[in-house]
Design an enzyme around this catalytic site. Structure first.
Site, PDB file in Angstrom:
ATOM      1  N   MET A  30       1.006  -1.816   0.045  1.00 40.89           N
ATOM      2  CA  MET A  30       0.020   0.344  -0.373  1.00 40.89           C
ATOM      3  C   MET A  30       0.548   1.404  -0.276  1.00 40.89           C
ATOM      4  O   MET A  30       0.518   2.716   0.848  1.00 40.89           O
ATOM      5  CB  MET A  30      -0.908  -0.479   1.128  1.00 40.89           C
ATOM      6  CG  MET A  30      -1.700  -1.340   1.538  1.00 40.89           C
ATOM      7  SD  MET A  30      -3.427  -1.188   2.065  1.00 40.89           S
ATOM      8  CE  MET A  30      -3.096  -0.424   3.917  1.00 40.89           C
ATOM      9  N   LEU A  33       6.758   3.027   1.306  1.00 39.06           N
ATOM     10  CA  LEU A  33       7.445   1.634   1.591  1.00 39.06           C
ATOM     11  C   LEU A  33       8.980   2.549   2.419  1.00 39.06           C
ATOM     12  O   LEU A  33       8.976   3.452   3.585  1.00 39.06           O
ATOM     13  CB  LEU A  33       8.434   2.064   0.201  1.00 39.06           C
ATOM     14  CG  LEU A  33       7.124   1.316  -1.038  1.00 39.06           C
ATOM     15  CD1 LEU A  33       8.087   1.325  -2.076  1.00 39.06           C
ATOM     16  CD2 LEU A  33       6.149   0.474  -0.870  1.00 39.06           C
ATOM     17  N   HIS A  34       8.769   1.041   3.096  1.00 40.62           N
ATOM     18  CA  HIS A  34      10.075   0.969   4.542  1.00 40.62           C
ATOM     19  C   HIS A  34      11.114   0.016   4.690  1.00 40.62           C
ATOM     20  O   HIS A  34      10.284  -1.418   3.127  1.00 40.62           O
ATOM     21  CB  HIS A  34       9.824   1.407   5.844  1.00 40.62           C
ATOM     22  CG  HIS A  34       8.530   0.718   6.207  1.00 40.62           C
ATOM     23  ND1 HIS A  34       8.800  -0.843   5.601  1.00 40.62           N
ATOM     24  CD2 HIS A  34       7.260   0.607   6.248  1.00 40.62           C
ATOM     25  CE1 HIS A  34       7.330  -1.611   7.048  1.00 40.62           C
ATOM     26  NE2 HIS A  34       6.446  -0.932   6.768  1.00 40.62           N
ATOM     27  N   HIS A  37       9.522  -3.098   3.697  1.00 41.85           N
ATOM     28  CA  HIS A  37       8.773  -3.879   1.631  1.00 41.85           C
ATOM     29  C   HIS A  37       9.507  -4.096   1.215  1.00 41.85           C
ATOM     30  O   HIS A  37       9.841  -4.983   0.332  1.00 41.85           O
ATOM     31  CB  HIS A  37       8.570  -2.736   1.263  1.00 41.85           C
ATOM     32  CG  HIS A  37       6.647  -2.084   1.832  1.00 41.85           C
ATOM     33  ND1 HIS A  37       6.849  -1.089   2.639  1.00 41.85           N
ATOM     34  CD2 HIS A  37       5.792  -2.643   2.422  1.00 41.85           C
ATOM     35  CE1 HIS A  37       5.758  -0.981   3.590  1.00 41.85           C
ATOM     36  NE2 HIS A  37       4.604  -1.956   2.552  1.00 41.85           N
ATOM     37  N   GLY A 147       5.024 -10.310   3.887  1.00 44.82           N
ATOM     38  CA  GLY A 147       5.461 -10.337   5.184  1.00 44.82           C
ATOM     39  C   GLY A 147       4.937 -11.189   6.127  1.00 44.82           C
ATOM     40  O   GLY A 147       4.009 -11.242   6.147  1.00 44.82           O
ATOM     41  N   GLN A 148       6.081 -11.004   7.319  1.00 48.49           N
ATOM     42  CA  GLN A 148       5.283 -12.305   8.559  1.00 48.49           C
ATOM     43  C   GLN A 148       4.799 -11.204   9.653  1.00 48.49           C
ATOM     44  O   GLN A 148       3.449 -11.499   9.909  1.00 48.49           O
ATOM     45  CB  GLN A 148       6.616 -12.950   9.260  1.00 48.49           C
ATOM     46  CG  GLN A 148       5.780 -13.957  10.551  1.00 48.49           C
ATOM     47  CD  GLN A 148       6.866 -14.064  11.160  1.00 48.49           C
ATOM     48  OE1 GLN A 148       7.582 -14.678  10.925  1.00 48.49           O
ATOM     49  NE2 GLN A 148       6.634 -13.875  12.259  1.00 48.49           N
ATOM     50  N   LYS A 149       5.079  -9.906   9.487  1.00 53.36           N
ATOM     51  CA  LYS A 149       4.310  -8.771  10.248  1.00 53.36           C
ATOM     52  C   LYS A 149       3.192  -8.595  10.715  1.00 53.36           C
ATOM     53  O   LYS A 149       2.097  -9.098  10.835  1.00 53.36           O
ATOM     54  CB  LYS A 149       4.810  -7.272   9.657  1.00 53.36           C
ATOM     55  CG  LYS A 149       3.855  -6.638   9.535  1.00 53.36           C
ATOM     56  CD  LYS A 149       4.355  -5.619  10.657  1.00 53.36           C
ATOM     57  CE  LYS A 149       2.875  -4.249  11.478  1.00 53.36           C
ATOM     58  NZ  LYS A 149       2.202  -3.641  10.312  1.00 53.36           N
ATOM     59  N   ASP A 150       2.488  -9.114   8.892  1.00 51.61           N
ATOM     60  CA  ASP A 150       1.306  -9.631   8.684  1.00 51.61           C
ATOM     61  C   ASP A 150       0.388 -11.202   8.696  1.00 51.61           C
ATOM     62  O   ASP A 150      -0.006 -11.531   7.662  1.00 51.61           O
ATOM     63  CB  ASP A 150       0.336  -9.210   7.236  1.00 51.61           C
ATOM     64  CG  ASP A 150       0.219  -7.352   8.064  1.00 51.61           C
ATOM     65  OD1 ASP A 150      -0.234  -6.242   8.423  1.00 51.61           O
ATOM     66  OD2 ASP A 150       1.445  -6.812   7.640  1.00 51.61           O
ATOM     67  N   SER A 186       4.075   1.410   7.488  1.00 49.78           N
ATOM     68  CA  SER A 186       3.608   2.705   7.056  1.00 49.78           C
ATOM     69  C   SER A 186       3.360   3.712   8.552  1.00 49.78           C
ATOM     70  O   SER A 186       2.802   4.282   8.301  1.00 49.78           O
ATOM     71  CB  SER A 186       2.594   2.285   6.302  1.00 49.78           C
ATOM     72  OG  SER A 186       3.325   1.554   5.285  1.00 49.78           O
TER      73      SER A 186
END
Ligand code: AMP
Length: 286
Positions: A30, A33-34, A37, A147-150, A186
């Site tokens: 979305m 970016l960081h 991503h 990503g494992q983040k989500d 983000s």
């Protein structure tokens, strides 16, 4: 690097790569970016001859009263970062262009979407699975990177591709964190200085629970510790703290199988999520 908002243009380009035998990787985002991503972009570049990054703030995954209108949009900067990474194409469709007038079709994944974030965001995953399906249909990647983040999102998408025979393999990359352990997001930019400092509690709490699990601490005590750690932080408002089966995302009775500890916590209006896999094996009473 091609930057386009035109479905037909990106479809034709990806098709030409596939026809010439090149493996196509997709990183859906979305934007804003960081490094989290970019870690997925680098994975895609390592595994695929061509990498497409999509940037689209998908309205259907935001509920009423959520932060759709405030979601950060930094397209120019995002594209500069992606160009520097050697991305082949960015697909950034304009607002409104992905859902035509009269849109009536949704992709639903049941069960896995019921708990965790699905409990407080009941239409969120329907929006995610629908937009990801559309992106898969347009770009037809060989491999897509999440990503494992989500964690729940990745599990839901994996299930969707299996259940619906989508010809794409799903790769999940590890969580990229700030120096104090806060998962990059983000949304972190919305935290005040004080909230940003307080938000380190998510990672600390997850690490503590991981250590407790390693020692064979019973599940209920691990869960209680997770909740108590968040509640001890006055700026934090707990949405959920859970320990669930790493595959089914169902609540677990003990820690004999791989499990994941997951958190959603609000700091003011900003909702942050994080998770950590817990080591399987010891059940507490062994
Ligand atoms: P988003 O732009 O928030 O929709 O995220 C796009 C993709 O980047 C999703 O697959 C996320 O799980 C992934 N992602 C977001 N933050 C991180 C992070 N800190 N580490 C690894 N992947 C991330």
């Amino acid at each position: 690097m091609l930057i386009t908002g035109d479905k037909d243009e990106i479809r034709a380009l990806a098709q030409s790569w596939r026809t010439s035998g090149e493996r196509v990787g997709l990183v859906p985002t979305m934007g804003a970016l960081h490094e989290g991503h970019l870690s997925l972009v680098r994975r895609s570049k390592a595994a695929c001859a061509r990498t497409v990054v999509t940037i689209f703030v998908n309205p259907t995954q935001f509920g009423p009263g959520e932060d759709l209108s405030k979601y950060p949009r930094t397209l120019e900067n995002d594209c500069a970062m992606l160009e520097a990474e050697g991305v082949d194409a960015v697909f950034a469709p304009p607002d409104g262009s992905m859902y035509l007038q009269g849109h009536a079709s949704w992709v639903l994944v049941e069960r896995l979407t019921a708990g965790l974030c699905g409990a407080s965001r009941p239409t969120h995953f329907r929006g995610v699975t629908t937009i990801v399906s559309k992106l898969f249909n347009i770009i037809q990647p060989h491999e897509a990177f999440f990503g494992q983040k989500d964690y729940q999102q990745a599990a839901v998408i994996r299930r969707m591709t299996l259940d619906l025979d989508m010809p794409v393999s799903i790769t999940v990359g590890p969580i990229v964190r700030e120096a104090d352990g806060l998962a990059m997001s983000s949304r972190n930019r919305f935290l005040s200085g004080e909230q940003r400092q307080a938000a380190g509690i998510l990672y600390r709490a997850l690490c503590e629970v991981c250590t407790l699990a390693e020692k064979g601490t019973p599940l209920e005590d691990c869960l209680e510790h997770l909740r108590a750690a968040i509640l001890s932080q006055p700026l934090a408002e707990l949405d959920y703290a859970a320990i669930v089966d790493a595959d089914s995302l169902e609540p677990v009775k003990d820690l004999s199988r791989p499990a994941v500890a997951a958190l959603a916590v609000r700091f003011g209006p900003t909702r942050l999520i994080d998770n950590m896999l817990l080591p399987p094996g010891r059940t507490g009473d062994s």
